[in-house]
Scaffold this motif. Structure first.
Motif, short mmCIF file in Angstrom:
data_model
loop_
_atom_site.label_atom_id
_atom_site.label_comp_id
_atom_site.label_asym_id
_atom_site.label_seq_id
_atom_site.Cartn_x
_atom_site.Cartn_y
_atom_site.Cartn_z
N ARG A 25 0.85 -1.19 0.00
CA ARG A 25 0.00 0.00 0.00
C ARG A 25 0.89 1.24 0.00
N ALA A 26 0.58 2.15 -0.91
CA ALA A 26 1.39 3.36 -1.03
C ALA A 26 0.50 4.59 -1.07
N LYS A 27 1.01 5.66 -0.48
CA LYS A 27 0.38 6.96 -0.59
C LYS A 27 1.04 7.67 -1.76
N LEU A 28 0.24 8.17 -2.70
CA LEU A 28 0.76 8.92 -3.83
C LEU A 28 0.74 10.39 -3.45
N ASP A 29 1.91 11.00 -3.37
CA ASP A 29 2.05 12.34 -2.81
C ASP A 29 2.73 13.26 -3.82
N THR A 30 1.92 14.07 -4.51
CA THR A 30 2.49 14.98 -5.50
C THR A 30 3.26 16.13 -4.85
N GLY A 31 3.12 16.28 -3.55
CA GLY A 31 3.87 17.31 -2.83
C GLY A 31 5.25 16.85 -2.40
N ALA A 32 5.48 15.55 -2.47
CA ALA A 32 6.80 15.00 -2.09
C ALA A 32 7.62 14.78 -3.36
N ARG A 33 8.84 15.23 -3.37
CA ARG A 33 9.69 15.04 -4.54
C ARG A 33 10.11 13.58 -4.68
N SER A 34 10.59 12.99 -3.59
CA SER A 34 11.13 11.63 -3.68
C SER A 34 10.18 10.60 -3.08
N SER A 35 10.41 9.36 -3.45
CA SER A 35 9.65 8.23 -2.93
C SER A 35 10.40 7.66 -1.74
N ALA A 36 9.66 7.03 -0.83
CA ALA A 36 10.27 6.47 0.37
C ALA A 36 9.66 5.11 0.67
N LEU A 37 10.49 4.22 1.21
CA LEU A 37 10.06 2.88 1.59
C LEU A 37 10.42 2.65 3.05
N HIS A 38 9.46 2.12 3.81
CA HIS A 38 9.72 1.81 5.22
C HIS A 38 10.63 0.59 5.32
N VAL A 39 11.68 0.72 6.12
CA VAL A 39 12.53 -0.42 6.46
C VAL A 39 12.69 -0.44 7.98
N ASP A 40 12.81 -1.66 8.52
CA ASP A 40 12.95 -1.81 9.98
C ASP A 40 14.38 -1.57 10.43
#
Length: 146
Positions: A25-40
């Motif tokens: 599940r991802a949030k599509l955020d046009t206000g954020a320049r880069s993409s991010a992935l959660h890691v533990d």
């Protein structure tokens, strides 16, 4: 410039096949320049003169925790939604939609445990490919594992 955009909602199911993630599940955020992935957990290492990152993640609530390793393509400052700027490692991976469309993206690795979505898709990864309708959700379907 192409106008052949796929219409997506503000949240979608995406896949990261290079990382063994069939659906996330991802949030599509046009206000954020880069993409991010959660890691533990995350550890930067060097092997053969190449910067790499080892990280652990849980691809879904019902899936086992997995450990992955990827080449670090850059380490850049990222400002989070709270205004804090931190250096984060960036990797290159493949993003896949339910219809099989796929393309390479860059994403940073970080702890998103306090966020509702384990992945944030930023505007750089969407540019020229996705148009976001903020009133809609899950328009793209759910990717099936190949």
């Amino acid at each position: 410039m192409s106008t052949d955009f796929r219409l997506a909602g503000w949240r979608e199911w995406l896949a990261l096949p290079d990382l063994g993630i069939p659906a996330i599940r991802a949030k599509l955020d046009t206000g954020a320049r880069s993409s991010a992935l959660h890691v533990d957990d995350m550890t930067l290492i060097e092997r053969g003169g190449q910067r790499r990152v080892r990280f652990a993640l849980r691809p879904g609530l019902d899936l086992e925790r997995v450990e992955k390793e990827a080449e670090v393509i850059d380490i850049r400052p990222v400002t989070d939604s709270g205004g804090r700027t931190r250096e984060r490692p960036f990797i290159r991976t493949t993003l896949q939609l339910a219809d099989g469309a796929h393309w390479p993206i860059e994403m940073n690795l970080t702890n998103r445990a306090d966020m509702l979505f384990p992945m944030l898709l930023g505007r750089t990864a969407m540019a020229g490919r996705l148009a976001v309708d903020p009133a809609q959700s899950f328009l793209l379907g759910r990717p099936e594992p190949r």
